[in-house]
Design a protein around this motif. Structure first.
Motif, PDB file in Angstrom:
ATOM      1  N   VAL A  92       0.856  -1.176   0.000  1.00  0.00           N
ATOM      2  CA  VAL A  92       0.000   0.000   0.000  1.00  0.00           C
ATOM      3  C   VAL A  92       0.893   1.227   0.000  1.00  0.00           C
ATOM      4  CG1 VAL A  92      -1.712   1.273   1.304  1.00  0.00           C
ATOM      5  CG2 VAL A  92      -1.801  -1.216   1.207  1.00  0.00           C
ATOM      6  N   ASP A 111      -3.056  -0.560  14.350  1.00  0.00           N
ATOM      7  CA  ASP A 111      -3.104   0.271  13.160  1.00  0.00           C
ATOM      8  C   ASP A 111      -4.499   0.729  12.805  1.00  0.00           C
ATOM      9  OD1 ASP A 111      -0.515  -0.128  13.002  1.00  0.00           O
ATOM     10  OD2 ASP A 111      -0.478  -1.303  11.158  1.00  0.00           O
ATOM     11  N   VAL A 112      -5.422  -0.172  12.940  1.00  0.00           N
ATOM     12  CA  VAL A 112      -6.688   0.098  12.299  1.00  0.00           C
ATOM     13  C   VAL A 112      -7.802   0.451  13.258  1.00  0.00           C
ATOM     14  CG1 VAL A 112      -8.413  -0.800  10.734  1.00  0.00           C
ATOM     15  CG2 VAL A 112      -6.037  -1.449  10.457  1.00  0.00           C
ATOM     16  N   GLY A 149      -5.436   5.214  11.520  1.00  0.00           N
ATOM     17  CA  GLY A 149      -6.300   4.151  11.029  1.00  0.00           C
ATOM     18  C   GLY A 149      -7.759   4.519  11.199  1.00  0.00           C
ATOM     19  N   ILE A 150      -8.591   3.488  11.228  1.00  0.00           N
ATOM     20  CA  ILE A 150     -10.007   3.725  11.425  1.00  0.00           C
ATOM     21  C   ILE A 150     -10.147   4.106  12.882  1.00  0.00           C
ATOM     22  CG2 ILE A 150     -12.254   2.647  11.422  1.00  0.00           C
ATOM     23  CD1 ILE A 150     -11.097   0.859   9.155  1.00  0.00           C
ATOM     24  N   SER A 151     -10.304   5.372  13.113  1.00  0.00           N
ATOM     25  CA  SER A 151      -9.982   5.907  14.427  1.00  0.00           C
ATOM     26  C   SER A 151     -11.138   5.829  15.394  1.00  0.00           C
ATOM     27  CB  SER A 151      -9.552   7.353  14.284  1.00  0.00           C
ATOM     28  OG  SER A 151     -10.667   8.090  13.847  1.00  0.00           O
ATOM     29  N   GLY A 174     -16.812   4.340  10.955  1.00  0.00           N
ATOM     30  CA  GLY A 174     -15.686   3.531  10.497  1.00  0.00           C
ATOM     31  C   GLY A 174     -15.653   2.170  11.171  1.00  0.00           C
ATOM     32  N   MET A 234     -15.280   7.214   5.151  1.00  0.00           N
ATOM     33  CA  MET A 234     -14.013   7.212   5.894  1.00  0.00           C
ATOM     34  C   MET A 234     -13.147   8.376   5.428  1.00  0.00           C
ATOM     35  SD  MET A 234     -12.720   3.289   6.039  1.00  0.00           S
ATOM     36  CE  MET A 234     -13.762   1.932   6.525  1.00  0.00           C
ATOM     37  N   GLU A 236      -7.119   8.941   5.585  1.00  0.00           N
ATOM     38  CA  GLU A 236      -6.219   8.132   6.422  1.00  0.00           C
ATOM     39  C   GLU A 236      -6.864   6.793   6.759  1.00  0.00           C
ATOM     40  OE1 GLU A 236      -7.094  11.370   7.524  1.00  0.00           O
ATOM     41  OE2 GLU A 236      -5.432  12.114   6.291  1.00  0.00           O
ATOM     42  N   GLU A 237      -8.147   6.872   7.091  1.00  0.00           N
ATOM     43  CA  GLU A 237      -8.849   5.643   7.433  1.00  0.00           C
ATOM     44  C   GLU A 237      -8.928   4.719   6.228  1.00  0.00           C
ATOM     45  OE1 GLU A 237     -11.848   7.378  10.891  1.00  0.00           O
ATOM     46  OE2 GLU A 237     -12.492   7.340   8.811  1.00  0.00           O
ATOM     47  N   HIS A 261      -6.835   4.566   3.821  1.00  0.00           N
ATOM     48  CA  HIS A 261      -5.508   4.011   3.624  1.00  0.00           C
ATOM     49  C   HIS A 261      -5.284   2.825   4.563  1.00  0.00           C
ATOM     50  CE1 HIS A 261      -1.216   3.807   3.015  1.00  0.00           C
ATOM     51  NE2 HIS A 261      -1.064   3.839   4.334  1.00  0.00           N
ATOM     52  N   ALA A 262      -5.662   3.026   5.820  1.00  0.00           N
ATOM     53  CA  ALA A 262      -5.513   1.937   6.787  1.00  0.00           C
ATOM     54  C   ALA A 262      -6.358   0.743   6.376  1.00  0.00           C
ATOM     55  CB  ALA A 262      -5.925   2.420   8.176  1.00  0.00           C
ATOM     56  N   PHE A 263      -7.510   1.029   5.820  1.00  0.00           N
ATOM     57  CA  PHE A 263      -8.366  -0.065   5.361  1.00  0.00           C
ATOM     58  C   PHE A 263      -7.675  -0.857   4.254  1.00  0.00           C
ATOM     59  CE2 PHE A 263     -11.382  -1.861   2.411  1.00  0.00           C
ATOM     60  CZ  PHE A 263     -12.105  -2.672   3.255  1.00  0.00           C
TER      61      PHE A 263
END
Lengths: 400, 257
Positions: A15, A39-40, A47-49, B155, B182, B185-186, B188-190
């Motif tokens: 990624v 991370d997520v 990440g998905i915060s 999210g 999302m 950033e989210e 990207h993390a996904f």
């Protein structure tokens, strides 16, 4: 199709959308759990915060310490006292006044069965039934006919009442597969009304206007014995309802109520489980109808009018759709209020209407929502008011 | 070997040709993107493959089995998992209950025994519960297992849906806009999560996605739909520069400029 160059899995890329971020696509699969969590999902700011303000409450609730040993004893003890109280009550009802109370008790218990029946359909499956009295009536007349005309045993009649209730409900279920909302409500309304005026007036089957005799079974002829019979059946059906909700059947029915598309993609057979919900509701209604017939000892078509159907829906909605305890309280209240206060039907209707308005406009969860803190306490929680709307407590779900 | 092979798929709603002669294939272990402007027919395509709609023409086969005409609920046992744009969870129930709903097809006990709580039911329910917790921990959602889905931030709801679909043991995931709502950033993390899930769980993925950087980053191959027709296909970098794709997204003048 043309050959796709450079797209085999071996060419899988890291990624790299954000140049500043670490490329993780090709790191070794170490501890995925920890990394994903870091991370997520959870670590704030990345990440998905978890930046939403609701978070502290959710996790705080999760780590809330359970009650002490004494706390558990108090909770279990209270439940035991209540259950034993109900079981022992008929033994203390003596004399003429006692006979009345035993009758009330049987009727209250039978209404709880009706409530459970309609709750499966309206509360769990999200369907509507304004003709539920038809299923009850079919069960009642089937039972009366088998006992008084065929002279078969009550137990045979009782089982067949459940079967006939199931068949009549499943028939309506086939219609419900194609209709929803207002149209379904109208069809069920017509179904119940037509059943009352035609089906229940076939003289050879139901005795016409005079009604059908439904003698009580041997061993349960007294009011006290019959109250215990009703108690046993109600307890058994409460157990069945509880197990259903905690199994794939109950979950499938909930899932269909909320979102048929996603339910199907999780492998749930929509047609099958919708019909099953109608069938289960019909079995409960039929069994309740049988007890109703033999409690009154005379069944008449006029008992199964639209007012009765409305009462059935009302008691479940006011009690709290989808909540077993709510249905129990709502059903008992609407069954006993007119009897205990010897009120004319106007008052019953008035109280019912006010309760319904309050439920629909202010407290969607009905009585169950109001007593949610108490239910939570019995489940091992604290009595404090929940920070957010309670949707489900201890296996009881209340649709908002 | 192809996991999903769709040929000449077409569907018409009244006067609208929602999908017209769409050919698409997804191979083992690929992440394939399906992009296109709003109303291009992407979700309709998913619904045809999933059996929600019956296409008027064409076929869709999953590992050699024809899907068209098969009821939707048969697909989960074949290994197909699908997520929804607007989250296909029962939002009034807690996360853990949704994880159990998702495992519906894995519960082998009989319908009748469900009503009586027989020992085999209780035993299987315990297993399903254990699986659910395992996957929630794997996804880092363990702490939220008792939270009502509707109370979670968007999210996390999306992530919970992925967790639920994973609980049904899929080999092929169809994700409908997994990163809608999302932040970049989210998203990207996904993407990182998706690549890792593929590696850990041997997944093949077809996803509808609008977030171009994510598509470029994780997809092995991309199809672009516009007005129900396949506009272009190719590697993500080719698609990004494809003049017709740019035109479809931004309008003609940008493409010619």
């Amino acid at each position: 199709m043309t050959e796709r160059a450079g797209r085999r899995p071996s060419s899988r890329k890291a990624v790299s959308a954000d140049p500043g971020a670490p490329a993780t696509g090709d790191v070794d699969p170490v501890d995925v759990v920890a990394e994903l969590a870091g991370d997520v999902a959870i670590e704030p700011g990345e990440g998905i915060s978890s930046e939403s303000e609701g978070f502290d409450q959710i996790s705080a609730e999760d780590t809330e310490p359970g009650p002490s040993a004494a706390g558990w004893i108090a909770r279990r003890g209270l439940i035991a006292i209540m259950v034993l109280g109900v079981i022992a009550a008929p033994l203390f009802y003596r004399g003429d006044a006692g006979q009345t109370k035993l009758t009330w008790m049987a009727i209250g218990l039978i209404y709880i069965i009706f409530g459970l029946s309609i709750n499966v359909l309206v509360g769990y499956a999200g369907q509507i039934s304004l003709g539920h009295q038809a299923f009850v009536g079919v069960g009642a007349f089937t039972s009366a006919y088998i006992v008084s005309v065929s002279h078969a045993s009550f137990w045979v009649a009782f089982v067949l009442a459940g079967v006939s209730g199931a068949i009549s409900a499943a028939l309506l279920g086939f219609i419900a597969l194609r209709l929803r909302g207002l149209f379904l409500a109208l069809i069920t309304l017509a179904y119940g009304t037509v059943a009352q005026f035609t089906l229940f007036n076939i003289s050879s089957l139901t005795g016409g206007g005079a009604g059908a005799r439904a003698p009580r079974p041997a061993g349960f002829t007294s009011n006290r014995q019959f109250a215990y019979l009703c108690m046993a059946v109600t307890a058994a059906l409460l157990y069945v309802d509880w197990r259903m909700v905690r199994s794939k059947v109950g979950r499938a029915i909930f899932a269909i109520r909320e979102n048929e598309l996603s339910a199907a993609s999780f492998g749930i057979n929509i047609t099958g489980y919708k019909l099953l919900a109608f069938t289960v509701s019909g079995v409960f209604a039929g069994l309740g109808g049988s007890l109703f017939a033999h409690q009154q000892q005379l069944v008449q078509a006029s008992s199964f009018d639209f007012t009765f159907a409305l009462t059935l829906v009302l008691m479940v909605v006011v009690g709290g759709l989808g909540s077993r305890v709510g249905v129990l309280i709502g059903s008992t209240f609407f069954a006993l209020f007119p009897l205990v206060f010897n009120a004319i039907s106007l008052y019953t209707a008035l109280i019912g209407a006010i309760a319904l308005l309050l439920t629909l406009t202010r407290f969607h969860g009905g009585i169950a929502e109001q007593i949610a803190p108490i239910l939570r306490w019995f489940g091992g929680g604290t009595l404090r008011k929940h920070p957010r709307r309670v949707v489900r407590t201890g296996g009881e779900s209340v649709s908002p | 070997m192809s996991v999903l092979d769709v040929t000449n798929l077409g569907i018409r709603f009244g006067g609208l040709q929602a999908l017209d002669d769409v050919n698409l294939s997804v191979r083992e272990w690929e992440i394939v993107g399906l992009i296109g402007p709003n109303g291009a027919g992407k979700t309709t395509f998913f619904n045809c493959v999933m059996g929600v709609y019956k296409p008027s023409t064409g076929s869709a086969s999953y590992r050699g089995t024809e899907l068209i005409g098969l009821p939707t609920h048969h697909r989960v046992t074949m290994g197909i998992g699908r997520t929804f744009q607007n989250i296909g969870l029962v939002k009034v129930l807690p996360v853990i209950e949704n994880m159990l709903i998702a495992q519906h097809a894995k519960a082998n006990y009989g319908v009748l025994s469900s009503f009586f709580g027989t020992p085999n039911v209780l035993e299987e329910e315990r297993t399903l519960h254990r699986n659910a917790l395992e996957i929630l921990d794997f996804m880092g959602l363990g702490p939220y297992r008792n939270a009502v889905v509707a109370s979670l931030p968007y999210g996390l709801q999306k992530l919970t849906e992925i967790a639920a679909v994973l609980a049904s043991d899929p080999e092929f995931l169809m994700l409908d806009e997994p990163t809608s709502g999302m932040s970049p950033e989210e998203a990207h993390a996904f993407g990182e999560l998706l690549v890792r899930l593929r590696r850990e769980l041997n997944l093949t993925v077809l996803m509808i996605e609008h977030h171009v950087p994510l598509v470029v980053a994780v997809c092995d191959y991309v199809y672009c739909l516009n007005f129900g027709k396949l506009l272009a296909e190719g590697g993500p970098d080719d698609i990004r520069r494809h003049p017709e794709v740019v035109a479809a997204y931004l309008g003609e003048e940008h493409a010619s400029a």
